[in-house]
Every structure is written in C-alpha cells, then in structure tokens.
Motif scaffolding. Sequence first.
Motif, PDB file in Angstrom:
ATOM      1  N   PHE A  34      -1.277   8.433 -11.832  1.00 20.47           N
ATOM      2  CA  PHE A  34      -0.756   8.142  -9.734  1.00 20.47           C
ATOM      3  C   PHE A  34      -0.709   6.902  -9.809  1.00 20.47           C
ATOM      4  N   TYR A  35      -1.155   5.676 -11.246  1.00 15.34           N
ATOM      5  CA  TYR A  35      -0.877   4.081 -10.703  1.00 15.34           C
ATOM      6  C   TYR A  35       0.910   4.075 -10.843  1.00 15.34           C
TER       7      TYR A  35
ATOM      8  N   ILE B 170      -7.894   5.010   1.166  1.00 13.48           N
ATOM      9  CA  ILE B 170      -7.978   5.855  -0.248  1.00 13.48           C
ATOM     10  C   ILE B 170      -7.450   4.928  -1.384  1.00 13.48           C
TER      11      ILE B 170
ATOM     12  N   TYR C 237      -4.922  16.175  -4.689  1.00 14.62           N
ATOM     13  CA  TYR C 237      -5.668  14.928  -4.334  1.00 14.62           C
ATOM     14  C   TYR C 237      -6.464  14.233  -3.559  1.00 14.62           C
TER      15      TYR C 237
ATOM     16  N   ILE D  35      -6.228  -3.148  -1.720  1.00 10.05           N
ATOM     17  CA  ILE D  35      -5.091  -3.058  -1.042  1.00 10.05           C
ATOM     18  C   ILE D  35      -5.820  -0.756  -1.372  1.00 10.05           C
ATOM     19  N   CYS D  36      -5.937  -0.689   0.309  1.00 10.32           N
ATOM     20  CA  CYS D  36      -6.255   1.287   0.645  1.00 10.32           C
ATOM     21  C   CYS D  36      -4.262   1.349   0.483  1.00 10.32           C
ATOM     22  N   HIS D  37      -4.925   2.774  -0.497  1.00 10.33           N
ATOM     23  CA  HIS D  37      -3.187   3.141  -0.360  1.00 10.33           C
ATOM     24  C   HIS D  37      -3.079   4.165   0.421  1.00 10.33           C
ATOM     25  N   ALA D  38      -4.187   4.825   1.431  1.00  8.47           N
ATOM     26  CA  ALA D  38      -3.673   5.705   1.603  1.00  8.47           C
ATOM     27  C   ALA D  38      -5.150   6.424   2.726  1.00  8.47           C
TER      28      ALA D  38
ATOM     29  N   ALA E 188       0.463  -1.021   0.437  1.00  6.30           N
ATOM     30  CA  ALA E 188      -0.252  -0.314  -0.561  1.00  6.30           C
ATOM     31  C   ALA E 188       1.272   0.992   0.011  1.00  6.30           C
TER      32      ALA E 188
ATOM     33  N   ARG F 274       2.654   5.571  -9.273  1.00  8.86           N
ATOM     34  CA  ARG F 274       3.923   5.527  -8.464  1.00  8.86           C
ATOM     35  C   ARG F 274       3.437   4.877  -7.806  1.00  8.86           C
ATOM     36  N   ASN F 275       2.026   4.225  -8.131  1.00 11.30           N
ATOM     37  CA  ASN F 275       1.608   2.716  -6.559  1.00 11.30           C
ATOM     38  C   ASN F 275       0.535   3.783  -5.558  1.00 11.30           C
ATOM     39  N   TYR F 276      -0.018   5.062  -5.990  1.00 10.31           N
ATOM     40  CA  TYR F 276      -0.694   5.465  -5.488  1.00 10.31           C
ATOM     41  C   TYR F 276      -2.069   5.089  -4.867  1.00 10.31           C
ATOM     42  N   ILE F 277      -2.324   4.482  -5.803  1.00 15.03           N
ATOM     43  CA  ILE F 277      -3.451   3.659  -6.446  1.00 15.03           C
ATOM     44  C   ILE F 277      -4.415   2.830  -6.996  1.00 15.03           C
ATOM     45  N   GLU F 278      -5.105   1.740  -6.652  1.00 16.90           N
ATOM     46  CA  GLU F 278      -5.287   0.555  -7.287  1.00 16.90           C
ATOM     47  C   GLU F 278      -6.273   0.903  -8.664  1.00 16.90           C
TER      48      GLU F 278
ATOM     49  N   LEU G 257      -9.064   3.771  -4.935  1.00 20.40           N
ATOM     50  CA  LEU G 257      -8.925   4.616  -6.238  1.00 20.40           C
ATOM     51  C   LEU G 257      -8.594   6.015  -6.367  1.00 20.40           C
ATOM     52  N   LEU G 258      -8.314   6.392  -7.612  1.00 24.54           N
ATOM     53  CA  LEU G 258      -8.842   8.457  -7.605  1.00 24.54           C
ATOM     54  C   LEU G 258     -10.286   8.212  -7.800  1.00 24.54           C
TER      55      LEU G 258
END
Lengths: 501, 413
Positions: free
Chosen positions: B101-102, B58, A234, B47-50, A140, B104-108, B60-61
Amino acid sequence: MSRAAPTPAFVTATIAAPDDFESWRDAARDLVRRGVPPGVVSWQDGESGGADLFGALSAPASAETVSGANETPVRASKAFVEQARLAILHRDPARLDLLYSLLWRLQDKPRLCEDPADPEVLALAALVKQVRRDIHKMRAFVRFRAVPSEPGSSDQPGSSEEADAHYVAWFEPEHRIERHNARFFVDRFASQRWSILTPRLSLHWDGEVLGEGPAARREDAPGEDATEDLWRGYYRSIFNPARLKVGAMVKEMPRRYWKNLPEAREIADLVAGAQRREAAMIASGADAFAAPVPQGLEEIAAGIGACTRCPIGCNGTRAVPGEGAAGARLMILGEQPGDNEEIAARPFVGPAGQLLDRHLREAGIDRERAYVTNATKHFKFTRQGKRRLHQNPTAHEIDTCRWWLDAERALVRPRLILALGASAGRALLGRTPALARERDALHRTGDGTALKLSVHPSYLLRLDGEARAREEARFAADLRAVAEALQAEMVSGIDPSTGSD
Amino acid sequence: MLDRSISDRLNILADAAKYDASCASSGTSKRNSRDGRGLGSTEGMGICHAYAPDGRCISLLKLLLTNHCIFDCHYCVNRKSSNVVRAKFTPREVVDLTLAFYRRNYIEGLFLSSGIIRSSDHTMEQLVEVARSLREDHQFRGYIHLKTIPEADPELQRQAGLWADRVSINVELPTSAGLERLAPDKKAPQIEGSMGSIRSAIEEAGDARKRFRNAPRFAPAGQSTQMIVGADGASDAQIVGKASTLYTSYALRRVYYSAFSPIPDASAVLPLKRPPLIREHRLYQSDWLMRFYGFAPHEVQQATDESGMLPLDIDPKLAWALRFRERFPVDLNRAPREMLLRVPGLGTKAVGAILAARRHRTLRLEDLARLTRSIAKLRPFVVTADWRPTQLLERADLRARLAPPAQQMELFA
Ligand code: SF4
C-alpha cells in the motif's frame, strides 16, 4: 517600446515558463529598477501564447540589459519571496500582475506583507493557500500502479518483484505544482523507480536521477494493478455506515480528483447502501428496546410467548414464564427451561428442579414464597433422534433476554437473588462470573439487591460418587447462607421502602 | 479455520478496526529515504490519502492483527461473545500489505492493533514483530502507530516504543464504573499504569537524545488514547475532566473521542441508537479550547448545563461567552491575545491576523470582514473603531439569535 523613458507607456514582460520564479524575479527586479509602475506592465507567462514550454529560456522581454543601472537595490521581504514562489504556480494569469504590484509597493512600505488586512496582501494569501492545498492534494492523491519489471512475475504483495517494479501514476493537478512537488516524491520513494505523468509534463525517477519528460496522456499510464482491489476492499471496510458525512468527505476530497482515485469508484455504492445498512443494523437489535416496559407479570408471560428477539425464540418451543408473586423476597434464577419445563410450561420441574426442591426444603426455604425464573425464557436444544439435548444459550442470547429479566426484577423487587449457574450470573452481572471464586461471598447488584451465586443443580446431576457428595454439600451450604441472609434481613428489616412484611 | 484469502481477511480486520477514531500521522520526527536504501518519509504533518464517505481521513492502514479476543467488552464488536466472523493475519502478511500500500502512495503508514489471542504477551509480541520487521528488514521509514496492550510485559511495551512513532492505550470509558460494567476484563489502574510508564520512557528517551544524538528514539510522536462517548452515563463535564487529567498525568498528545456507534451483533447492555456525532464534535471543540485557546478544564465545564452536558445547538465557546457576558465586548484594537481567543467566532488564525493587522492600522468592521469568515456572529462581542454593540449583550434572546436554525439537529430525529 520602453526605451530609456523614465515612465514608459507600455511594457511587455515574458517569463521563461509559467512556474519559473527565478525568471519572473529577474524581470521584475529589472522593471522596478527602471521605475516601470505596475499599471503599464503586461505580463506573459510563456504558456498563454501557446509558446513551447520547454523551449529555450528566453531572456526577459524587457530586453535591454540594465548595465550599471542598479542605482537603488530592489528589496523584498523574506515573507513576500516565500509566498511569491508559491503564488507563481497558480493558474490565474493575473498572479504576475499582483506579484509585481506588491513588489512595487514594497519598495516604499517594506513591512507591507505583515498587514493581512491589505487587499493585495490578502489576495496573495488566497493564491498561496490554493496552491499549497493543491501541492498537498497531489502528495495525497497520486496513485501509483506497479508495472512488474519482468512480465508474468508474481503479483503477491511484498514479493521482491514489488521492490523492482516501476511505479507509474497519472495525475492532473489544478495548478503548476509538478516540479515543486518532485522533491517530496524523491524523498519518499527514492528506492523505487517511479514516474508521474501529467497533462503538462512528466517526472521520472530512475533510482538516482530525476528526469523530466513531455506532457502525457492518461492512456500512457498503466490501466490496472491487482493491489488496487485490496485497497478498494480496504476503503469499503474502513467506512462506518453509521456515520455517513458525505459533505465532509467532498470538502476534503473534491470530486475533481475522483476520476483518478481507484477507491472513489466505491463511493456511490457505499453512500447508497449506508442508510439502508445502518437502519438494518439498528433494527436488528433495537426492537428489544422499542417496546414499553411491561407493567405486570402477566404481561411478561404474554410477551415472551411472542418474543423472537433472539434466535431461540424462533425454534417453535413454548416460552416458560417465571412463577411466583410480585413482592417475593427471594428470586431464584436458573439458566433456561429444559425439556420437561417446556412441556409443563413451568420452571424447574424436571430432575434438576426436583433436586433443587429437596435442597431448598432442607435449607428451610419455602419455594412457594419465592419467585422462580430463568435467564432465557425459551428452551435451546439440538435434536438427537427423538431426544432434545440441552444447549447453552450464548452470551448474546442471555444479554438479549435480560430485558425481560430486568422487567421481572422491577416488578418483583426481591431482596435477594439466588443465581444458579454462570448463565444466571451473567444475566445479573453483565459478565460471566467465575463461580469457583465468587460463589462464597454475598454480592450486591447495581440496585443494591443481595446476590448469591451458586452452581446449577444440573451440574450436580452430572457428577457421581465422592465428587457428587462434596458438591452437594457445598450447594447445601450455599442455600443455608441464603436462608440466613433472608432471616437476617427479615429481622433487621433493611428495606425501608416496603417496611417489614 | 478456513484459510481465507488475504482480501477477505483484510476486509474483516479493517472492518473490525474502524471503530478506533485515531488516524493521525503527524508530529513525528522527520525522515526520508533519500539514501536510496529505505522506503518512506515523514514530515511534520501527516497526509490524509483518502476520505471515506463518513468524512474521516484515511491516512494509515488501520488494521487488527486478529479479531479473536479472549476479553468480553460490551462496546466492542470483537468481544468474545460476539458473533462476528473471525480472522487473523500473520505478522509477515501485515508487513507485506503495508509495504504494498505504501509503495502505491495509498497510505502514510500502519496503525496496528489487535484482539487478545492466547495471552496479552503473545499478542503484544506479534504486534512488536510487525513493527520490527518493517523497520529492520525493510528499512521502512513511514509512520507506525501501535496500540499496546496494558496487560502485556513492560519490556514488550518498551520495544513497541522503539519501533513505533506513536503508541496508544485506550482508556475506553470515561469512568471506572463504566469500565467495570462494560469492560469487565479491563482494569482502569492497569491502563493508567501503562500510560504512566510510557510517559516516563518517552521522557527518558528525550533526555538521552539531548545528550547523545544517537540515543534510540522512543515513540517520537508520543502517546494518545481514545474514550468512547455515549456508551455509559458519563456527562460531558466528567469527560472533559477525565481528558484533562489524562493530558496532564500522562502527557498525552491527543485524547480522541469516539461516539459509540451501533455495532453488528451489539451487546444488549448498550444503547442502540445513532452515534451521538454532534456530541462527539462538541467534545472535540472543547478539547481545542483547552489545547489552543487557553481555556482551563473548569472553564469548559462552566459551559455545560446542570446535568453536565455541553449544549448541542451551539459550540462550547459561544456557550461560555453567553454565560460570562460581563467579559464582553472585547476591543479588537486593544485586547490581549488571550481575550481575543475568547471571542466566539474568532479562530486562532483570525486572532493572529488581527494582532498583525492592528500594528498597521486601526481596525474597522470592514477590516474584520476581510480577516474572518463572518462578522454577524462576532458583532455582539466585539468593539472596533466604528462599532460598539449596544445592549445586544443584554438581550435575553441573544442565544436564539446566534444558534443555527433548528433543522441542523435532524441527526437526532
Ligand atoms: S430466549 Fe428470551 S430473548 Fe430469546 S426469544 Fe426467548 S424470550 Fe426472547
């Protein structure tokens, strides 16, 4: 040390690397075979002694080869092996003793791991849980920063440079999960070059092969990436300040990870600002609801005079109260006071009012016995030279001022409301009606009051010639319908609460 | 209109999307990009990235393509009559942002929704184009959730399902009266009609894939919906009833609840107060009771008071148990799984552990203490080898003893 004694006094077992399950398994199998009970084994995981992590694979320290000694095969349940593979990644040095003790007991109790109430089984489950969580958190919270393949190329997101860039992350896991997690990142990012640097080792994917490098330092990773600003923006925007729940956030995103998460830099600010923002948001609308509902028409007249709940009330004009008695059977609702009305502080006295009066007379409706008011109580205009030009109130202004209208309706309790124009309709229906389609029928509002929709007389004033004649005729017909409806209600006396009057 | 920078528009359009509660990225088919030609992967679990300071994940974007809207729904910050700043993305811009974003591993992945611009069809075409471009032009294998527009052409809805992992339509309000009053442009039959056709499309695609392995997938993560809680007068009992109808009629994966929260430039028709977060939480708990604990909808409704509301101070399972005390205590060494699941304070995991452990031993209180978080709450409801509650269940003050201290209610102050 152990020699051939059936129960040695003390044995040291060393595994090749602290996360090397195979090496532990070999050593442990060997010890069980030789009948060495858990209490006498001292486990070394190759890291505690400061040994070189990537040094040659040392054979298990229980050195002698157990040639032909496998009289009894060593057994372990599948569940145990699965859990042990994960538990060995835990930082706790005692994990190896626990694993060995369980393996030892499994030889007599093959179903031991199925009993979750056993303290050692429970302890294993706890280790596994923490390791799994760390594995998940790494997936994550790794944040890559892009290093463009050619310096100075565009930093537009989505450009082809994005696909060619090298993505580098610095991450500090809690347990020794780096190698275990490599597969995940390969599966996900196989088409881009990436590196994950950690204090224990580094992983590199060049698009085809996964390589391993030595321990890294934070400074080895790139210091910035323009896309991070978008991401932090964001993060700020997706946060709803009305739902502040810091505890829930910290539980899932513990503080120890914050230093490597670009978005975490925003947290302090967001939390500090949240209560303030929410309070402001509520206050900006809430005062319309905070006041007690007025108990008399005079109270309303006084109230609107001081009202600034919507921007129109702040333009310095006088509010224009409704006119008529509580108990009137007919309510006539216009849009808002105009120039003349504001000066006279009375509704419908300008040209539109005069036109309305004529039509009311012709339809046989006595204005004196009706209650006449507007959807918004203040005059909204733009100035052009000396003239004040009428401007329509916004839907929001109408919806805000509706609080006053609802108070008037509660006091007057009309049987029928004649709404003139779309704004008046909105003030009663909560949506902007389509007059062309909806004016013909007689409606009911939520509380059962009859409702007739028609156009505003100022609309007629803007027409001329044939169109004017046609529309006036239609307007007259609407008013006749109102008169008839009132007549019918008077005869049938449909309102049992007030009786006939 | 001014061409605002990407960053300004991202902030506006993410802000506008945040009132949608759904963030799930779970339950879709497994994919990866090991072949080196695509980008992204999905596993069973998202996965919850944040986590934002509101405690929400968070994953998904979550974006609106635009917050311009020709509709005028009162509860919505984007309604036509609202004074918010408007912005718009092109499909290409959303695609690029998602990829950036994807990588950089910010989101699923992406959760895309939109206000209605020009027409429902036009808007829907643009949503579909984003998903198509991600999948076809960029071989994107991450998660895509599209909020579809019930008024749009069924063919467009079909295309949405081909590219997306999940599609959703929000029922918005639990009662049609509420919908009529607060969302005058929306029609309940149309919303549910669309859900019905999505259900058939999902099932057809599932059948086809059983026969031909290459048959196209259709929304493998199913469909979901969202109901706003606290904007109209619907009671919890009504909401639970509505949710269970939705689950059964349209085979939904999830019904999300969103406590109505004060929005900027709120419509004056709506209550302006703190969002009813605890109520929302209780509704989610009731949802779990139905999905994982074998409660029938009417049983959850039995936990509500005369006005149809679930208690706020205790969870619905405890409320149910207090109402049906004659079903307790439950013997942990003998009772079937269904009854163990009814014990307040026992979660599905603990029930699994009890079932496994009792094959090896006769459970005593100390075993229970190891398998569950706290036994204080359990004691009145269970029997073990060394424990049987005496009269506890008859005590009139049992509820008071089990309810948490009152200060936890401060949110309502
Ligand atoms: S128009 Fe109505 S709401 Fe606006 S300030 Fe005047 S009285 Fe108040």
